[in-house]
Motif scaffolding. Sequence first.
Motif, PDB file in Angstrom:
ATOM      1  N   CYS A  97      -2.925  10.360  -3.617  1.00  0.00           N
ATOM      2  CA  CYS A  97      -3.422   9.089  -4.161  1.00  0.00           C
ATOM      3  C   CYS A  97      -3.036   7.944  -3.232  1.00  0.00           C
ATOM      4  CB  CYS A  97      -2.838   8.823  -5.538  1.00  0.00           C
ATOM      5  SG  CYS A  97      -3.399   9.951  -6.832  1.00  0.00           S
ATOM      6  N   ALA A  98      -3.953   7.000  -3.070  1.00  0.00           N
ATOM      7  CA  ALA A  98      -3.669   5.751  -2.374  1.00  0.00           C
ATOM      8  C   ALA A  98      -3.593   4.649  -3.418  1.00  0.00           C
ATOM      9  CB  ALA A  98      -4.760   5.446  -1.357  1.00  0.00           C
ATOM     10  N   THR A  99      -2.524   3.865  -3.375  1.00  0.00           N
ATOM     11  CA  THR A  99      -2.288   2.868  -4.418  1.00  0.00           C
ATOM     12  C   THR A  99      -2.081   1.493  -3.804  1.00  0.00           C
ATOM     13  OG1 THR A  99      -1.228   4.539  -5.816  1.00  0.00           O
ATOM     14  CG2 THR A  99      -0.822   2.237  -6.361  1.00  0.00           C
TER      15      THR A  99
ATOM     16  N   ILE B  55     -11.227   5.631  -9.260  1.00  0.00           N
ATOM     17  CA  ILE B  55     -10.193   4.602  -9.229  1.00  0.00           C
ATOM     18  C   ILE B  55      -9.815   4.230 -10.659  1.00  0.00           C
ATOM     19  CG2 ILE B  55      -9.658   2.211  -8.553  1.00  0.00           C
ATOM     20  CD1 ILE B  55     -11.710   2.561  -6.265  1.00  0.00           C
ATOM     21  N   TYR B  56      -8.519   4.072 -10.910  1.00  0.00           N
ATOM     22  CA  TYR B  56      -8.056   3.553 -12.190  1.00  0.00           C
ATOM     23  C   TYR B  56      -6.940   2.548 -11.925  1.00  0.00           C
ATOM     24  CZ  TYR B  56      -3.979   6.686 -11.876  1.00  0.00           C
ATOM     25  OH  TYR B  56      -2.835   7.314 -11.481  1.00  0.00           O
ATOM     26  N   ALA B  57      -6.587   1.776 -12.935  1.00  0.00           N
ATOM     27  CA  ALA B  57      -5.546   0.759 -12.781  1.00  0.00           C
ATOM     28  C   ALA B  57      -4.684   0.718 -14.036  1.00  0.00           C
ATOM     29  CB  ALA B  57      -6.173  -0.609 -12.521  1.00  0.00           C
ATOM     30  N   HIS B  58      -3.428   0.325 -13.860  1.00  0.00           N
ATOM     31  CA  HIS B  58      -2.553   0.122 -15.022  1.00  0.00           C
ATOM     32  C   HIS B  58      -1.419  -0.814 -14.628  1.00  0.00           C
ATOM     33  CE1 HIS B  58       0.879   2.739 -13.790  1.00  0.00           C
ATOM     34  NE2 HIS B  58      -0.053   3.328 -13.086  1.00  0.00           N
ATOM     35  N   HIS B  59      -0.795  -1.399 -15.638  1.00  0.00           N
ATOM     36  CA  HIS B  59       0.305  -2.336 -15.422  1.00  0.00           C
ATOM     37  C   HIS B  59       1.626  -1.584 -15.479  1.00  0.00           C
ATOM     38  CE1 HIS B  59       3.069  -5.754 -16.278  1.00  0.00           C
ATOM     39  NE2 HIS B  59       2.241  -6.384 -15.472  1.00  0.00           N
TER      40      HIS B  59
ATOM     41  N   TYR C 240       0.871  -1.182   0.000  1.00  0.00           N
ATOM     42  CA  TYR C 240       0.000   0.000   0.000  1.00  0.00           C
ATOM     43  C   TYR C 240       0.900   1.222   0.000  1.00  0.00           C
ATOM     44  CZ  TYR C 240      -3.082   3.682   1.818  1.00  0.00           C
ATOM     45  OH  TYR C 240      -3.784   4.849   1.988  1.00  0.00           O
ATOM     46  N   GLU C 241       0.580   2.189  -0.855  1.00  0.00           N
ATOM     47  CA  GLU C 241       1.309   3.452  -0.869  1.00  0.00           C
ATOM     48  C   GLU C 241       0.316   4.607  -0.887  1.00  0.00           C
ATOM     49  OE1 GLU C 241       5.390   2.192  -3.271  1.00  0.00           O
ATOM     50  OE2 GLU C 241       3.989   3.607  -4.169  1.00  0.00           O
TER      51      GLU C 241
ATOM     52  N   VAL D  44      -5.165   2.558  -8.349  1.00  0.00           N
ATOM     53  CA  VAL D  44      -4.978   3.887  -7.750  1.00  0.00           C
ATOM     54  C   VAL D  44      -6.326   4.514  -7.399  1.00  0.00           C
ATOM     55  CG1 VAL D  44      -3.947   6.171  -8.048  1.00  0.00           C
ATOM     56  CG2 VAL D  44      -2.903   4.155  -9.164  1.00  0.00           C
ATOM     57  N   HIS D  45      -6.473   4.889  -6.129  1.00  0.00           N
ATOM     58  CA  HIS D  45      -7.647   5.628  -5.664  1.00  0.00           C
ATOM     59  C   HIS D  45      -7.235   7.082  -5.472  1.00  0.00           C
ATOM     60  CE1 HIS D  45     -10.529   6.775  -2.205  1.00  0.00           C
ATOM     61  NE2 HIS D  45     -11.142   6.927  -3.354  1.00  0.00           N
ATOM     62  N   VAL D  46      -7.810   7.983  -6.259  1.00  0.00           N
ATOM     63  CA  VAL D  46      -7.489   9.405  -6.141  1.00  0.00           C
ATOM     64  C   VAL D  46      -8.263   9.974  -4.957  1.00  0.00           C
ATOM     65  CG1 VAL D  46      -7.465  11.641  -7.303  1.00  0.00           C
ATOM     66  CG2 VAL D  46      -7.137   9.543  -8.637  1.00  0.00           C
ATOM     67  N   ILE D  47      -7.545  10.415  -3.944  1.00  0.00           N
ATOM     68  CA  ILE D  47      -8.184  10.970  -2.746  1.00  0.00           C
ATOM     69  C   ILE D  47      -8.445  12.460  -2.914  1.00  0.00           C
ATOM     70  CG2 ILE D  47      -7.933  11.343  -0.259  1.00  0.00           C
ATOM     71  CD1 ILE D  47      -6.133   8.871  -0.186  1.00  0.00           C
ATOM     72  N   GLU D  48      -7.451  13.176  -3.403  1.00  0.00           N
ATOM     73  CA  GLU D  48      -7.590  14.615  -3.664  1.00  0.00           C
ATOM     74  C   GLU D  48      -6.905  14.946  -4.985  1.00  0.00           C
ATOM     75  OE1 GLU D  48      -5.659  16.453  -0.376  1.00  0.00           O
ATOM     76  OE2 GLU D  48      -7.311  16.125   1.023  1.00  0.00           O
TER      77      GLU D  48
END
Length: 318
Positions: A131-133, A112-116, A61-62, A89-93
């Motif tokens: 962001c929380a990842t 929320i978005y995701a990528h490799h 978790y980051e 990735v969850h964008v918090i602000e």
Amino acid sequence: MTTGLPPIGVTPAALSGTRITFRYQGQTGLDQLSDVHTVMTETPAEFRASLLSIPLEDIGYEEIRLPAHRTVRSEADIQTISRDLVRIVHVIEGTVRITVRGKTMTATAGQIYAHHMDTPYVAECPQPVTCATLIVPTRLLRLLPGGLESLSRGVLDESSLTEVFASMMAGVRRASPDDNTPDSEHLSRALVDIARALLGAQQRATTYFGEEERSRRRIYDIIEREYADPMLSAVLIARRLSVPVRHVQRLFSGEPLSVSRLIRRRRVQAAQSELVATADPFEVIARRVGFGSDDAGYRAFRIVVGTPPNEFRRRQRV
């Protein structure tokens, strides 16, 4: 715990098994953050950022707070440090505008978005962002065929799953268990399960346009499953698909890598992971990941990574 040391790779806490907050200032901070990608800002001297890193078994978790900036992960970065990881990735602000495979998507606070990580991307944040990842090895997600390619197709649709995921991420931030404990193991499994459900729903909702794109995805899937077979080639793939080999080659004529280079890169990526995770000699690893000879493995590794295998292993361990 707070430290000024830079993160190593993508999940630095996973190396020490501790919850760590990193602080970054000025050009030195930008250089420290630019380990697996390049971070840029218009005013380097005023740069201030923080990164909370929490290990949870095999995942990480980051939470990062950054001023306005631009992040680039190029093909050269991928060849230098390969990461077979998915970032959710969850964008918090703030707002993140990310471009992957030529497609740009914009995620705002709450989305929320995701990528490799082994796909080149550009992320732009015109304002300060938090962001929380969740960082998960691809193998744990068990994506459906074509799953990696579908990650770059947009922000995840808001649903009860995205709300649950965001709530769980907030819980990790507030009160994460110690790593390598039963609680950490249970939480890690729960997060992987919800991440798998999220990405599975996204993939099922994705519409694939055109027969050529579907064919390319089938080829990606064959390479992912069978790269360790030394006989795998464009000819063998064409036979599997019951099409002429010219058709397979034409499908990738406008892509960054040909089929043979995709196979070579996937084998080298697997070899990189083996060099870090095991003490086996490269000669053994080369055969295991699909190279027909030691010399072929050495040549491919130097072409893709830029250094010999033993030098790569030494740098990673240092």
